[in-house]
Design a protein around this motif. Structure first.
Motif, PDB file in Angstrom:
ATOM      1  N   ARG A 124       0.836  -1.261  -0.139  1.00  0.00           N
ATOM      2  CA  ARG A 124       0.026  -0.025  -0.079  1.00  0.00           C
ATOM      3  C   ARG A 124       0.821   1.321   0.014  1.00  0.00           C
ATOM      4  O   ARG A 124       0.334   2.206  -0.689  1.00  0.00           O
ATOM      5  CB  ARG A 124      -0.989  -0.007   1.002  1.00  0.00           C
ATOM      6  CG  ARG A 124      -2.151  -1.192   1.159  1.00  0.00           C
ATOM      7  CD  ARG A 124      -2.831  -1.069   0.146  1.00  0.00           C
ATOM      8  NE  ARG A 124      -3.876   0.132   0.279  1.00  0.00           N
ATOM      9  CZ  ARG A 124      -4.035   1.052  -0.371  1.00  0.00           C
ATOM     10  NH1 ARG A 124      -3.839   1.094  -1.645  1.00  0.00           N
ATOM     11  NH2 ARG A 124      -4.894   2.020  -0.007  1.00  0.00           N
ATOM     12  N   MET A 125       2.276   1.396   0.768  1.00  0.00           N
ATOM     13  CA  MET A 125       2.900   2.321   0.850  1.00  0.00           C
ATOM     14  C   MET A 125       3.388   2.676  -0.500  1.00  0.00           C
ATOM     15  O   MET A 125       3.687   3.790  -1.163  1.00  0.00           O
ATOM     16  CB  MET A 125       3.972   2.199   1.728  1.00  0.00           C
ATOM     17  CG  MET A 125       4.792   3.595   1.791  1.00  0.00           C
ATOM     18  SD  MET A 125       4.089   4.938   2.652  1.00  0.00           S
ATOM     19  CE  MET A 125       4.295   4.512   4.223  1.00  0.00           C
ATOM     20  N   ALA A 126       3.737   1.664  -1.296  1.00  0.00           N
ATOM     21  CA  ALA A 126       4.371   1.805  -2.878  1.00  0.00           C
ATOM     22  C   ALA A 126       3.266   2.431  -3.695  1.00  0.00           C
ATOM     23  O   ALA A 126       3.655   3.543  -4.220  1.00  0.00           O
ATOM     24  CB  ALA A 126       4.494   0.363  -3.339  1.00  0.00           C
ATOM     25  N   PHE A 127       2.275   2.345  -3.495  1.00  0.00           N
ATOM     26  CA  PHE A 127       1.075   3.022  -4.234  1.00  0.00           C
ATOM     27  C   PHE A 127       0.941   4.614  -3.916  1.00  0.00           C
ATOM     28  O   PHE A 127       1.255   5.407  -4.659  1.00  0.00           O
ATOM     29  CB  PHE A 127      -0.423   2.541  -4.016  1.00  0.00           C
ATOM     30  CG  PHE A 127      -1.399   3.422  -4.366  1.00  0.00           C
ATOM     31  CD1 PHE A 127      -1.933   3.169  -5.754  1.00  0.00           C
ATOM     32  CD2 PHE A 127      -2.095   4.381  -3.823  1.00  0.00           C
ATOM     33  CE1 PHE A 127      -2.918   3.957  -6.344  1.00  0.00           C
ATOM     34  CE2 PHE A 127      -2.968   5.149  -4.122  1.00  0.00           C
ATOM     35  CZ  PHE A 127      -3.342   5.064  -5.565  1.00  0.00           C
ATOM     36  N   PHE A 128       1.029   4.748  -2.639  1.00  0.00           N
ATOM     37  CA  PHE A 128       1.023   6.319  -2.197  1.00  0.00           C
ATOM     38  C   PHE A 128       2.384   6.867  -2.651  1.00  0.00           C
ATOM     39  O   PHE A 128       2.409   8.249  -3.112  1.00  0.00           O
ATOM     40  CB  PHE A 128       0.890   6.394  -0.677  1.00  0.00           C
ATOM     41  CG  PHE A 128      -0.673   6.172  -0.298  1.00  0.00           C
ATOM     42  CD1 PHE A 128      -1.619   7.025  -0.585  1.00  0.00           C
ATOM     43  CD2 PHE A 128      -0.928   4.995   0.382  1.00  0.00           C
ATOM     44  CE1 PHE A 128      -2.696   6.646  -0.235  1.00  0.00           C
ATOM     45  CE2 PHE A 128      -2.227   4.729   0.800  1.00  0.00           C
ATOM     46  CZ  PHE A 128      -3.087   5.464   0.340  1.00  0.00           C
ATOM     47  N   GLN A 129       3.481   6.352  -2.534  1.00  0.00           N
ATOM     48  CA  GLN A 129       4.644   6.948  -2.965  1.00  0.00           C
ATOM     49  C   GLN A 129       4.736   7.056  -4.669  1.00  0.00           C
ATOM     50  O   GLN A 129       5.360   8.111  -4.830  1.00  0.00           O
ATOM     51  CB  GLN A 129       5.925   6.036  -2.584  1.00  0.00           C
ATOM     52  CG  GLN A 129       6.164   6.001  -1.165  1.00  0.00           C
ATOM     53  CD  GLN A 129       6.244   7.264  -0.268  1.00  0.00           C
ATOM     54  OE1 GLN A 129       6.950   8.245  -0.931  1.00  0.00           O
ATOM     55  NE2 GLN A 129       5.535   7.411   0.789  1.00  0.00           N
ATOM     56  N   GLU A 152       9.574   1.785  -5.618  1.00  0.00           N
ATOM     57  CA  GLU A 152      10.219   0.638  -6.102  1.00  0.00           C
ATOM     58  C   GLU A 152      10.654  -0.179  -4.813  1.00  0.00           C
ATOM     59  O   GLU A 152      10.446  -1.400  -4.533  1.00  0.00           O
ATOM     60  CB  GLU A 152      11.257   0.870  -7.028  1.00  0.00           C
ATOM     61  CG  GLU A 152      12.209  -0.497  -7.188  1.00  0.00           C
ATOM     62  CD  GLU A 152      13.391   0.010  -8.104  1.00  0.00           C
ATOM     63  OE1 GLU A 152      14.075  -0.829  -8.246  1.00  0.00           O
ATOM     64  OE2 GLU A 152      13.638   1.194  -8.490  1.00  0.00           O
ATOM     65  N   ALA A 153      11.259   0.529  -3.645  1.00  0.00           N
ATOM     66  CA  ALA A 153      11.806  -0.030  -2.384  1.00  0.00           C
ATOM     67  C   ALA A 153      10.504  -0.800  -2.005  1.00  0.00           C
ATOM     68  O   ALA A 153      10.679  -2.062  -1.331  1.00  0.00           O
ATOM     69  CB  ALA A 153      12.430   0.895  -1.770  1.00  0.00           C
ATOM     70  N   CYS A 154       9.430  -0.246  -1.701  1.00  0.00           N
ATOM     71  CA  CYS A 154       8.391  -0.638  -1.038  1.00  0.00           C
ATOM     72  C   CYS A 154       7.760  -1.728  -1.667  1.00  0.00           C
ATOM     73  O   CYS A 154       7.436  -2.781  -1.166  1.00  0.00           O
ATOM     74  CB  CYS A 154       7.208   0.391  -0.751  1.00  0.00           C
ATOM     75  SG  CYS A 154       7.511   1.719   0.125  1.00  0.00           S
TER      76      CYS A 154
END
Length: 196
Positions: A134-139, A149-151
């Motif tokens: 989910r954090m990847a989406f927001f970033q 990418e890291a998430c």
């Protein structure tokens, strides 16, 4: 003849005030023994007694939040979702539902803050994996492509490839931003800190 009672008719006091913390007493919900043990380690105070709310009370707030969200009543949905996190600060369901409510209400920063709180105490693969996903989406939405990418890679690393949506979205991110994609990104989880 069928009688319908509202929640307030059925209870002598407001559900919001029911099981409110007071001096020396905290009311909490734990879905498992691990959450309880970690809560004692992270938040326990010798002068405070931790009392358990009924499972139905926690589930009631979760269901009320979902019902309000379905009606488009975002403020009420967020209020009940926040209550579930107060009751169960280590419960991934509560955190992820609150993040979803904040996202639907248009509060991306609040959702990111909620994910940071989840990731700071997550202790199971699902909590970590879905939290990072989910954090990847927001970033990505914020234009923080390297963080996204890291998430995604962290999510895939924790869930060991059992989450194909994360892999698909990571591939899409790499195609859209080949200039920032890093194949050699470390999977060292070491000391997890907040993403933002």
């Amino acid at each position: 003849e069928i009688y319908t009672l509202s929640l307030h008719d059925a209870l002598p006091i407001s559900i919001v005030d029911l099981f409110a913390d007071s001096r020396g007493i905290e009311w909490r919900y734990f879905g498992n023994y691990v959450d309880r043990a970690l809560y004692n380690r992270l938040y326990g105070a010798s002068e405070t007694s931790v009392m358990l709310v009924p499972d139905s009370y926690f589930e009631c707030h979760l269901m009320l939040s979902a019902a309000y969200e379905a009606q488009g009543r975002h403020e009420a949905a967020c209020r009940h979702a926040k209550r579930t996190v107060e009751l169960a600060p280590l419960d991934r369901r509560a955190h992820l539902h609150l993040v979803h409510c904040l996202e639907v209400a248009g509060d991306s920063e609040g959702a990111i803050e909620g994910l940071n709180r989840l990731l700071s105490t997550a202790h199971d693969p699902e909590g970590l994996g879905i939290g990072y996903y989910r954090m990847a989406f927001f970033q990505w939405q914020k234009g923080n492509i390297l963080a996204a990418e890291a998430c995604y890679k962290s999510s895939l690393g924790v869930l060991r490839g059992s989450f194909p949506m994360a892999a698909t979205e990571l591939a899409t991110l790499a195609m859209q931003h080949p200039e920032t994609f890093r194949e050699d990104m470390s999977q060292d989880y070491g000391d997890r800190k907040s993403v933002v």
